[in-house]
Structure formats: C-alpha cells, structure tokens
Scaffold this motif. Structure first.
Motif, short mmCIF file in Angstrom:
data_model
loop_
_atom_site.label_atom_id
_atom_site.label_comp_id
_atom_site.label_asym_id
_atom_site.label_seq_id
_atom_site.Cartn_x
_atom_site.Cartn_y
_atom_site.Cartn_z
N SER A 140 44.42 75.38 -24.18
CA SER A 140 43.40 75.44 -25.23
C SER A 140 43.91 76.21 -26.45
O SER A 140 43.64 75.83 -27.60
CB SER A 140 42.13 76.11 -24.71
OG SER A 140 41.58 75.38 -23.62
N SER A 141 44.64 77.28 -26.21
CA SER A 141 45.19 78.06 -27.32
C SER A 141 46.20 77.25 -28.11
O SER A 141 46.27 77.36 -29.34
CB SER A 141 45.83 79.35 -26.80
OG SER A 141 46.98 79.07 -26.02
N LYS A 142 46.97 76.40 -27.43
CA LYS A 142 47.94 75.55 -28.12
C LYS A 142 47.23 74.56 -29.04
O LYS A 142 47.66 74.33 -30.18
CB LYS A 142 48.81 74.81 -27.10
CG LYS A 142 49.80 75.70 -26.37
CD LYS A 142 50.49 74.97 -25.24
CE LYS A 142 51.32 73.81 -25.72
NZ LYS A 142 52.02 73.13 -24.60
N GLU A 143 46.13 73.97 -28.54
CA GLU A 143 45.38 73.03 -29.39
C GLU A 143 44.73 73.75 -30.56
O GLU A 143 44.66 73.21 -31.67
CB GLU A 143 44.31 72.32 -28.54
CG GLU A 143 44.87 71.41 -27.47
CD GLU A 143 45.81 70.34 -28.01
OE1 GLU A 143 45.58 69.86 -29.16
OE2 GLU A 143 46.77 69.99 -27.31
N ALA A 144 44.26 74.97 -30.32
CA ALA A 144 43.64 75.74 -31.39
C ALA A 144 44.66 76.11 -32.47
O ALA A 144 44.35 76.10 -33.67
CB ALA A 144 43.00 77.01 -30.82
N MET A 145 45.89 76.41 -32.04
CA MET A 145 46.93 76.75 -33.01
C MET A 145 47.30 75.53 -33.86
O MET A 145 47.57 75.67 -35.05
CB MET A 145 48.17 77.28 -32.27
CG MET A 145 48.02 78.72 -31.79
SD MET A 145 49.57 79.42 -31.16
CE MET A 145 49.71 78.60 -29.57
#
Length: 284
Positions: free
Chosen positions: A229-234
């Motif tokens: 999820s953090s990768k998509e948010a970045m």
C-alpha cells in the motif's frame, strides 16, 4: 500441440470481431475457440455468429447477466466455457480477452516455445496500446509477467495449479503458484499484442478500494499489505491514498471475506513476496 482458446465477452460488439479475425488469420491452425457471451446486451452475439457460422473451430455459449466484479466475473465466465470442453483433448489452454489483436504468428510462436522448452508452463507476448496514432508498449507491468488478456498455459501446468481462481489478483496468483511448482512463466517480447480497450476504464471501483481488495484477495498478510500500500501511495504521491487502501484492506479482513486460495497457497504467495522484498530492498 492443440490449443483451446476461451474468450469471455461482455458487451464487446465494437472489439470482438478484431480479436476473432486475428485468430482466424493465424498461421497455426490447430485450435478451437470458445467465446463465452457473458450476459451481453449489445450485438456481441451477432458478432460471434458471423464466425461460428463460417468456421467450425469457433463455438459459443450464452450466460445470464452477472455483476461486474474485477477478476471474479471474467474467471467465472472462463470456467463456464472450460466446463463445456474435454480438457484432455488439448495441449495448451488459453484465456484471451475479447479486445485484443494478435499478430499472425502468435499461436505458432507460443506452440514452438512450449515444444522446445518443456519447463515452460505459461507464455504470452507484450501488450501495446494506441497513443497518438501509434502502438506503444503499455508498460503497466514488468516484462517478465504474462498479462491477463493473453495467457497461454501448458495443460499440465494449468491442472497442477488448480486452474484459475475467481478472485481479484488471479493473474498474479497463477504466476506465483506455477513458479513454486517448478514451472516457468515466459514473456516472448517479439509478440506484440494490440489492446483495443484500456483495462479498468469500465470499472466502478475506486482505486483505493481496488488495491485494498486486491492485496486482501491475493492473500497478503498485514505487514506485506501495508508495504504494498505504501508503494502505491508513493506512486500517487499521496499519504491519504495509503490510508484509504489500508481501510479497504482492513474492511475485508474484518468481514473475513472468503479467499479462493488455501492456507498453504497463502504461505507460498507471502513467502514469494517477502523474498522479493528482501532481494530488492534489503539486498539479502
């Protein structure tokens, strides 16, 4: 080797004829096409009829209208089509979309790849989309992954992984499971497949809901889901996007929604993700 090609189609009157014509134009001729008309309300059935009436290799079945759910709907239609066939009559099982155009050597090249490489379990080309009058590489996935619109499985591999799963993430689950069983997934970059309709353009699911559900149904544990999820948010440069994805993921967990993979398969998927994470970020 003989191909069984199953094409789920829902309201594809503007695209399907291009797909079927590209199959009819194949240099390799030993194949059967099953078009699954999944509750279409347009002229899809008329497009199918043009081909079934002139070529016995093209067949069809009609299903009742079902709700549009990313992943599960298309796999359900695929499985309904597969149920009408004797799988042992074929060597290669294909799931194709109803909005692609295949080069004339597509089946021929796939067949040679399987014949010459017994370890190959899944093969396909690369997707290209039209931009400003030119066909360019879609770039929506890495070039080592066969995308959902053009999957070709060796029958033995297809059976070994238990077929396709009626869930979001099915086209990543298959790759992980077959690799764990010793099969290889191979992309043949010389095969350029034209994608007429951009994927996701007809989805009503919000991106954050999509990713949250995708990570859940892929079977990711909480830690890996949060990392993903953090990768998509970045990528989106949005902190709020991270929390929206997590909210969707946690909602699925709290509801204990049914997964289409076993506990053992969940472990395989999480181990693969964790190993990839260590290799990329921790250099372990």
């Amino acid at each position: 080797m003989k191909f069984l090609i199953i094409i789920p189609a829902h309201n594809e009157e503007n695209n399907l004829s291009f797909t079927l014509q590209s199959l009819e134009n194949q240099r390799f001729k030993d194949f059967k096409v099953m078009v699954v008309n999944d509750g279409s309300t347009d002229k899809t059935s008329e497009v199918i009829k043009v081909f079934t009436e002139k070529d016995s290799r093209f067949t069809t079945i009609n299903l009742q209208k079902s709700a549009h759910q990313p992943g599960s709907k298309v796999v359900n239609a695929f499985k309904k089509g597969l149920d009408t066939q004797k799988i042992n009559d074929f060597d290669i099982i294909c799931k194709f979309d109803a909005d692609i155009i295949l080069p004339e050597n597509y089946l021929e090249t796939i067949e040679k790849a399987f014949q010459n490489n017994p370890e190959y379990g899944l093969a396909g080309g690369l997707l290209y989309i039209e931009k400003n009058g030119e066909w360019v590489y879609e770039g929506n996935s890495n070039k080592q992954h066969v995308r959902g619109p053009m999957k070709a499985y060796r029958k033995e591999c297809f059976l070994a992984i238990g077929g396709l799963r009626e869930t979001l993430g099915w086209d990543n689950i298959d790759s992980i499971l077959l690799e764990n069983l010793g099969w290889k997934e191979v992309v043949l970059p010389e095969l350029h497949v034209k994608l007429i309709k951009v994927k996701g353009s007809d989805y009503t699911v919000k991106p954050s809901d999509y990713y949250g559900k995708y990570f859940y149904f892929l079977g990711l544990n909480r830690f890996l889901a949060y990392i993903a999820s953090s990768k998509e948010a970045m990528k989106s440069k949005s902190v709020s996007f991270f929390f929206k994805i997590i909210k969707s993921y946690e909602s699925c967990r709290s509801q204990k929604l049914e997964l289409k993979i076993s506990k053992a398969e969940q472990k395989i998927i999480n181990d693969q993700r964790w190993n990839a994470l260590k290799k990329k970020w921790l250099k372990m």
